[in-house]
Design a protein around this motif. Structure first.
Motif, PDB file in Angstrom:
ATOM      1  N   LEU A 137      11.556  44.094  33.216  1.00 53.61           N
ATOM      2  CA  LEU A 137      12.720  42.961  33.624  1.00 53.61           C
ATOM      3  C   LEU A 137      13.292  43.470  34.861  1.00 53.61           C
ATOM      4  N   THR A 138      14.027  42.531  35.449  1.00 51.29           N
ATOM      5  CA  THR A 138      14.784  42.504  36.820  1.00 51.29           C
ATOM      6  C   THR A 138      16.176  42.853  36.384  1.00 51.29           C
ATOM      7  N   VAL A 139      16.936  43.763  37.190  1.00 49.54           N
ATOM      8  CA  VAL A 139      18.261  43.857  37.243  1.00 49.54           C
ATOM      9  C   VAL A 139      18.952  42.489  36.994  1.00 49.54           C
ATOM     10  N   PRO A 140      20.189  42.400  36.122  1.00 41.57           N
ATOM     11  CA  PRO A 140      20.610  41.295  35.879  1.00 41.57           C
ATOM     12  C   PRO A 140      21.523  40.763  37.214  1.00 41.57           C
ATOM     13  N   LEU A 141      21.407  39.737  37.827  1.00 41.88           N
ATOM     14  CA  LEU A 141      21.953  39.162  39.027  1.00 41.88           C
ATOM     15  C   LEU A 141      23.083  38.125  38.822  1.00 41.88           C
ATOM     16  N   SER A 142      24.173  38.191  39.570  1.00 39.39           N
ATOM     17  CA  SER A 142      25.034  37.238  39.586  1.00 39.39           C
ATOM     18  C   SER A 142      24.906  36.353  40.690  1.00 39.39           C
ATOM     19  N   ASP A 143      24.292  36.663  41.594  1.00 39.38           N
ATOM     20  CA  ASP A 143      23.982  35.851  42.895  1.00 39.38           C
ATOM     21  C   ASP A 143      22.678  36.226  43.475  1.00 39.38           C
ATOM     22  N   PRO A 144      21.688  35.732  43.531  1.00 39.45           N
ATOM     23  CA  PRO A 144      20.409  36.078  44.197  1.00 39.45           C
ATOM     24  C   PRO A 144      20.522  35.499  45.601  1.00 39.45           C
ATOM     25  N   ASN A 145      21.305  34.872  45.950  1.00 40.93           N
ATOM     26  CA  ASN A 145      21.556  34.188  47.528  1.00 40.93           C
ATOM     27  C   ASN A 145      22.946  34.609  47.940  1.00 40.93           C
ATOM     28  N   GLY A 146      23.471  35.728  47.637  1.00 42.39           N
ATOM     29  CA  GLY A 146      24.830  36.136  48.213  1.00 42.39           C
ATOM     30  C   GLY A 146      24.988  36.297  49.586  1.00 42.39           C
ATOM     31  N   ARG A 147      26.216  36.490  50.004  1.00 39.42           N
ATOM     32  CA  ARG A 147      26.496  36.663  51.419  1.00 39.42           C
ATOM     33  C   ARG A 147      27.439  37.862  51.688  1.00 39.42           C
ATOM     34  N   HIS A 148      27.165  38.466  52.612  1.00 40.65           N
ATOM     35  CA  HIS A 148      28.257  39.569  52.862  1.00 40.65           C
ATOM     36  C   HIS A 148      28.819  39.721  54.464  1.00 40.65           C
ATOM     37  N   PRO A 149      30.188  39.766  54.781  1.00 41.60           N
ATOM     38  CA  PRO A 149      30.490  39.358  56.024  1.00 41.60           C
ATOM     39  C   PRO A 149      29.879  40.285  57.119  1.00 41.60           C
ATOM     40  N   THR A 150      29.484  41.514  56.679  1.00 39.78           N
ATOM     41  CA  THR A 150      28.922  42.373  57.756  1.00 39.78           C
ATOM     42  C   THR A 150      27.354  42.695  57.466  1.00 39.78           C
ATOM     43  N   VAL A 151      26.956  42.416  56.116  1.00 38.65           N
ATOM     44  CA  VAL A 151      25.475  42.779  56.046  1.00 38.65           C
ATOM     45  C   VAL A 151      24.624  41.324  55.983  1.00 38.65           C
ATOM     46  N   GLY A 152      25.227  40.339  55.815  1.00 38.17           N
ATOM     47  CA  GLY A 152      24.477  39.049  55.741  1.00 38.17           C
ATOM     48  C   GLY A 152      24.043  38.552  54.357  1.00 38.17           C
TER      49      GLY A 152
END
Length: 370
Positions: free
Chosen positions: A294-309
């Motif tokens: 299995l894969t860790v459950p995700l809420s957003d596989p295409n998320g954005r972070h202001p400093t990490v990207g």
């Protein structure tokens, strides 16, 4: 190049499941002497507590070119050791082996998972770096296995018992030692970065072609999520091959399989040969049917972070539930029994709920729908 940094998770399986199970047929003194040992836990403080005697292996792949021949490097088009000095880790596996040693979970952890990287010393040892947001693969690049383990333990509150690190060369050797691995893709693949061209359907891949297969991520727009699914399918295919061909029961095949993997594997220094022998005996009857991927459950596989990207964000509720169940060695599938009133009816049956979307290693991705 991102695609050249994919993890060879098949070799992780060889230690997480197949190789560990095989050790009872081999000379343990020879095994213990040939495995490279690394100290990964000595500098970590304030670690989570253990709540069961189950075992958690963190299996990490390094994209180092060491051990590859010039011909293999040319075939893979990945550049030489000089081009990619050192090693990086882009995908990790958490291999959980139940306390009864009769079941296992293999959890894929996306390389771009958003985490808090703990405070640590700079790579040159000259300054202190404060805790900060980052991607989980960056923790390995910044501080190697110790910082990666600390990052994951703080993220999951799950204690890692043992660490396994594998490389490119081990992957090709394992596949070839098993006589190739059968994979099935429902769609044609033409990936410009992994250089894999494959029609839809079933194929038997040798080591080099298989390495391209598990590196593939740029042909369908699904990136690392699609790649992780193919990697999980590949792990399952190896299990099916190993168990159906009698590798674990054939000393000659087993020795060939072992020799192809062990020289490229590093393990934490806390594992001794008695631990390996005991575990091997306990896991001898572990089959592909009671191993779930299995894969860790995700809420957003295409998320954005202001400093990490660009980042992958876990589902707070489901991911927490998953790690709690693994920490307590609980079943991931839930069985809901019919009520007393419903059970009186002949058609009333218990219902199995799989909220983590697991698959068994016995599953075939191209098998007809039931």
């Amino acid at each position: 190049m991102k695609s050249s940094r994919a993890i060879r998770i098949i070799t992780s399986l060889s230690l997480g499941v197949v190789l560990v199970a095989s050790l009872s047929w081999l000379g343990l003194g020879q095994v213990s002497g040939q495995i490279s040992r690394i100290d990964v836990f000595g500098s970590i403080k304030d670690r989570p507590e253990k709540t069961s005697s189950a075992l958690n292996y963190l299996v990490v792949g390094s994209d180092t070119r060491e051990g590859l021949t010039k011909e293999q490097i040319k075939a893979l088009r990945v550049g030489s050791t000089a081009v990619a000095a050192g090693g990086r880790s882009d995908t990790m596996l958490l291999v959980h082996i139940s306390k009864a040693r009769d079941a296992a979970y293999i959890v894929s952890i996306p390389r771009d998972t958003l985490v808090t990287i703990p405070a640590h010393r700079s790579q040159d040892g000259t300054r202190d770096i404060p805790a900060r947001p980052g991607k989980i693969n960056a923790s390995f690049a910044f501080g190697g296995a110790p910082l990666l383990i600390q990052t994951l333990e703080e993220k999951t509150n799950l204690k890692i018992d043992h660490y396994v690190e594998v490389s490119f060369a081990g992957f090709t050797g394992v596949v070839d030692a098993l006589g190739g691995i059968e994979v099935c893709s429902k769609v044609a693949i033409n990936d410009p970065k992994s250089h894999l061209v494959m029609s839809a359907g079933t194929h038997v891949l040798d080591g080099i072609e298989a390495l391209k297969y598990v590196r593939t991520r740029d042909f369908d727009g699904r990136g690392d999520i699609g790649r992780m699914e193919r990697q999980q399918q590949f792990v399952s295919a190896v299990l099916r091959k190993a168990t159906s061909s009698g590798v674990l029961l054939n000393p000659i095949k087993l020795t060939k399989f072992y020799n192809a993997t062990i020289s490229t594997v590093k393990m934490d220094s806390g594992v001794d040969k008695n631990d390996l022998l005991t575990l091997a005996k306990q896991m001898r009857n572990l089959s592909s049917g009671n191993i779930r991927t299995l894969t860790v459950p995700l809420s957003d596989p295409n998320g954005r972070h202001p400093t990490v990207g660009s980042v992958v964000i876990w589902d707070d509720v489901l991911a927490t539930d998953l790690w709690t169940k693994i920490r307590n060695d609980e079943a991931l599938l839930e069985t809901v029994k019919p009520t007393a009133k419903a059970s009186a009816k002949a058609t009333a049956e218990a219902v199995t709920i799989d909220k983590f979307k697991t698959k068994t290693a016995a599953d075939n991705p191209c098998a007809p729908a039931k």
